[in-house]
Design a protein around this motif. Structure first.
Motif, PDB file in Angstrom:
ATOM      1  N   ILE A  38     -45.410  26.489   4.609  1.00 31.91           N
ATOM      2  CA  ILE A  38     -44.316  27.425   4.303  1.00 31.91           C
ATOM      3  C   ILE A  38     -43.734  27.992   5.589  1.00 31.91           C
ATOM      4  CG2 ILE A  38     -43.772  29.679   3.294  1.00 31.91           C
ATOM      5  CD1 ILE A  38     -45.741  28.948   1.023  1.00 31.91           C
TER       6      ILE A  38
ATOM      7  N   ASP B 122     -41.820  25.231   7.388  1.00 34.74           N
ATOM      8  CA  ASP B 122     -40.569  24.874   6.708  1.00 34.74           C
ATOM      9  C   ASP B 122     -39.541  25.996   6.752  1.00 34.74           C
ATOM     10  OD1 ASP B 122     -41.635  22.436   6.083  1.00 34.74           O
ATOM     11  OD2 ASP B 122     -42.157  22.968   4.024  1.00 34.74           O
ATOM     12  N   ASN B 123     -39.970  27.212   6.465  1.00 38.25           N
ATOM     13  CA  ASN B 123     -39.014  28.314   6.309  1.00 38.25           C
ATOM     14  C   ASN B 123     -38.718  29.060   7.603  1.00 38.25           C
ATOM     15  OD1 ASN B 123     -38.828  27.771   3.588  1.00 38.25           O
ATOM     16  ND2 ASN B 123     -40.480  29.154   3.060  1.00 38.25           N
TER      17      ASN B 123
ATOM     18  N   GLU C  71     -35.595  27.116   9.871  1.00 39.29           N
ATOM     19  CA  GLU C  71     -34.350  27.824   9.562  1.00 39.29           C
ATOM     20  C   GLU C  71     -33.961  28.846  10.624  1.00 39.29           C
ATOM     21  OE1 GLU C  71     -34.662  29.465   5.671  1.00 39.29           O
ATOM     22  OE2 GLU C  71     -34.908  27.509   4.722  1.00 39.29           O
TER      23      GLU C  71
END
Length: 60
Positions: free
Chosen positions: A24, A27-28, A32
């Motif tokens: 997580i 990915d996040n 981002e």
């Protein structure tokens, strides 16, 4: 003693919760909030740190 710490670290790292949270975050947070190339460089650096930690704990 260092081998015990490394074994404990590897057990923690292999737990499903650790893997899920790590994925997580990768990915996040990294993908981002920072540009993609920089996040890929960080993953390579992170892997190098894990290897260095292994050698430090293994041979100290």
């Amino acid at each position: 003693m260092p081998n015990d710490l490394y074994d404990q670290f590897m057990k923690e790292k292999s737990k499903p919760l650790f893997i899920e949270v790590s994925n997580i975050v990768r990915d996040n947070v990294w993908a981002e909030s920072i540009d993609f190339v920089m996040s890929q460089n960080w993953l390579k650096t992170e892997d190098k740190l894990f290897i260095e930690l292994y050698y430090l704990l293994r041979y100290t």
